[in-house]
Structure formats: C-alpha cells, structure tokens
Scaffold this motif. Structure first.
Motif, PDB file in Angstrom:
ATOM      1  N   GLY A   1       0.803  -1.217   0.000  1.00 15.49           N
ATOM      2  CA  GLY A   1       0.000   0.000   0.000  1.00 15.49           C
ATOM      3  C   GLY A   1       0.838   1.269   0.000  1.00 15.49           C
ATOM      4  O   GLY A   1       0.397   2.318  -0.465  1.00 15.49           O
TER       5      GLY A   1
ATOM      6  N   THR B   1      -3.631   3.366  -1.033  1.00 15.13           N
ATOM      7  CA  THR B   1      -4.529   2.654  -0.139  1.00 15.13           C
ATOM      8  C   THR B   1      -5.895   3.346  -0.096  1.00 15.13           C
ATOM      9  O   THR B   1      -6.025   4.495  -0.488  1.00 15.13           O
ATOM     10  CB  THR B   1      -3.928   2.569   1.284  1.00 15.13           C
ATOM     11  N   ASN B   2      -6.883   2.624   0.380  1.00 10.03           N
ATOM     12  CA  ASN B   2      -8.215   3.198   0.573  1.00 10.03           C
ATOM     13  C   ASN B   2      -8.283   3.778   1.982  1.00 10.03           C
ATOM     14  O   ASN B   2      -7.910   3.120   2.953  1.00 10.03           O
ATOM     15  CB  ASN B   2      -9.298   2.134   0.395  1.00 10.03           C
ATOM     16  N   VAL B   3      -8.777   5.003   2.064  1.00  9.59           N
ATOM     17  CA  VAL B   3      -8.911   5.695   3.349  1.00  9.59           C
ATOM     18  C   VAL B   3     -10.373   6.036   3.547  1.00  9.59           C
ATOM     19  O   VAL B   3     -11.037   6.511   2.626  1.00  9.59           O
ATOM     20  CB  VAL B   3      -8.049   6.984   3.360  1.00  9.59           C
ATOM     21  N   TYR B   4     -10.866   5.794   4.757  1.00  8.54           N
ATOM     22  CA  TYR B   4     -12.273   6.050   5.046  1.00  8.54           C
ATOM     23  C   TYR B   4     -12.496   7.541   5.268  1.00  8.54           C
ATOM     24  O   TYR B   4     -11.838   8.182   6.088  1.00  8.54           O
ATOM     25  CB  TYR B   4     -12.719   5.262   6.271  1.00  8.54           C
ATOM     26  N   ASN B   5     -13.456   8.112   4.535  1.00 10.14           N
ATOM     27  CA  ASN B   5     -13.849   9.504   4.670  1.00 10.14           C
ATOM     28  C   ASN B   5     -15.122   9.540   5.514  1.00 10.14           C
ATOM     29  O   ASN B   5     -16.197   9.180   5.041  1.00 10.14           O
ATOM     30  CB  ASN B   5     -14.089  10.125   3.290  1.00 10.14           C
TER      31      ASN B   5
ATOM     32  N   ARG C   1     -17.698   7.021   3.140  1.00  3.85           N
ATOM     33  CA  ARG C   1     -17.239   6.108   2.087  1.00  3.85           C
ATOM     34  C   ARG C   1     -15.712   6.062   2.065  1.00  3.85           C
ATOM     35  O   ARG C   1     -15.048   6.926   2.632  1.00  3.85           O
ATOM     36  CB  ARG C   1     -17.765   6.530   0.722  1.00  3.85           C
ATOM     37  N   PHE C   2     -15.179   5.057   1.382  1.00  3.65           N
ATOM     38  CA  PHE C   2     -13.744   4.935   1.223  1.00  3.65           C
ATOM     39  C   PHE C   2     -13.293   5.704  -0.012  1.00  3.65           C
ATOM     40  O   PHE C   2     -13.997   5.732  -1.022  1.00  3.65           O
ATOM     41  CB  PHE C   2     -13.339   3.457   1.090  1.00  3.65           C
ATOM     42  N   GLU C   3     -12.122   6.312   0.077  1.00  2.00           N
ATOM     43  CA  GLU C   3     -11.513   7.019  -1.052  1.00  2.00           C
ATOM     44  C   GLU C   3     -10.122   6.447  -1.290  1.00  2.00           C
ATOM     45  O   GLU C   3      -9.388   6.181  -0.343  1.00  2.00           O
ATOM     46  CB  GLU C   3     -11.380   8.514  -0.750  1.00  2.00           C
ATOM     47  N   PHE C   4      -9.777   6.274  -2.546  1.00  3.36           N
ATOM     48  CA  PHE C   4      -8.453   5.764  -2.885  1.00  3.36           C
ATOM     49  C   PHE C   4      -7.453   6.910  -2.895  1.00  3.36           C
ATOM     50  O   PHE C   4      -7.672   7.937  -3.533  1.00  3.36           O
ATOM     51  CB  PHE C   4      -8.469   5.075  -4.250  1.00  3.36           C
ATOM     52  N   ARG C   5      -6.363   6.748  -2.161  1.00  2.91           N
ATOM     53  CA  ARG C   5      -5.263   7.715  -2.147  1.00  2.91           C
ATOM     54  C   ARG C   5      -4.086   7.050  -2.849  1.00  2.91           C
ATOM     55  O   ARG C   5      -3.484   6.113  -2.324  1.00  2.91           O
ATOM     56  CB  ARG C   5      -4.864   8.077  -0.722  1.00  2.91           C
TER      57      ARG C   5
ATOM     58  N   ARG D   1      -4.189  13.833  -8.768  1.00  2.00           N
ATOM     59  CA  ARG D   1      -4.296  13.771  -7.314  1.00  2.00           C
ATOM     60  C   ARG D   1      -5.054  14.991  -6.837  1.00  2.00           C
ATOM     61  O   ARG D   1      -4.641  16.104  -7.083  1.00  2.00           O
ATOM     62  CB  ARG D   1      -2.922  13.746  -6.677  1.00  2.00           C
TER      63      ARG D   1
END
Length: 114
Positions: free
Chosen positions: A83, A88-92, A97-101, A111
C-alpha cells in the motif's frame, strides 16, 4: 492496432536535446542519463540505486521538468508495505465512504488536494 511510424533520427535528436537539458540541471554520468532517457522514450521503468546524496531525486526532478511530467520519490525501507507503493483506501467519515489515495506508483495520475 498499428502503431504510428516514427523517425529514428527524430527520436535520437529528441533524446539528445533532453539529455542536454537535464545535464544543465544536474551532474550525472552520461551512461546513466542515456539509459534513463532510453527507458523514458520506450515507456519503460527505472530503479535508481546509489548512495545517499548523489542526486537521484535531482535527476528524476530534472527529467520530469524537462518533459512537463510529474514524478514521485519512493524511499524503500524494510517495513514497506504494498500500500505504501500503490496507495490505499482511506475512510472519509464526512462522506461515509472509502476514497483511494494513490501512492508514488501513480505519479502521473490526477491527485486531488496535492
């Protein structure tokens, strides 16, 4: 799907101009610069390994600026996880919901917020 024809002389001239531009910004052995430019023009990948402080990041930055591209630096350590490279996916919590960073592997990806 057929690829567009290219002129080897024009590609060589482009590589020469790029090399001259990068050489004005950073001191790098000619063979290293040539190999990095070949990888760039052939859409390949490069792993630059050397001692600290010899200009690896400066080389990447100079090439990226010369071709109006983005670059990302990846510091490899023994505790690195996948990751850390791909993202990685981070929870917002606000949007529930999850967001991909994206990680450094996605240097050319858009970005938001950076």
């Amino acid at each position: 799907m057929a690829s567009a024809p290219f002129d080897p002389t024009a590609v060589a001239a482009l590589g020469t101009r790029l090399g001259e531009n990068v050489a004005r910004a950073v001191k790098v052995p000619e063979s290293v610069l040539r190999n990095v430019i070949i990888a760039l023009l052939s859409e390949g990948h490069v792993l630059i390994e050397d001692y600290p402080g010899v200009g690896k990041t400066a080389l990447a930055r100079a090439i990226a600026r010369s071709v109006d591209a983005e670059y990302a630096r990846l510091q490899c350590t023994a505790d690195m996880l996948p990751g850390d490279v791909v993202g990685t996916n981070v929870y917002n919590q606000r949007e529930n919901r999850f967001e991909f960073r994206p990680g450094p592997l996605f240097a050319s990806a858009c970005r938001s917020g950076t």
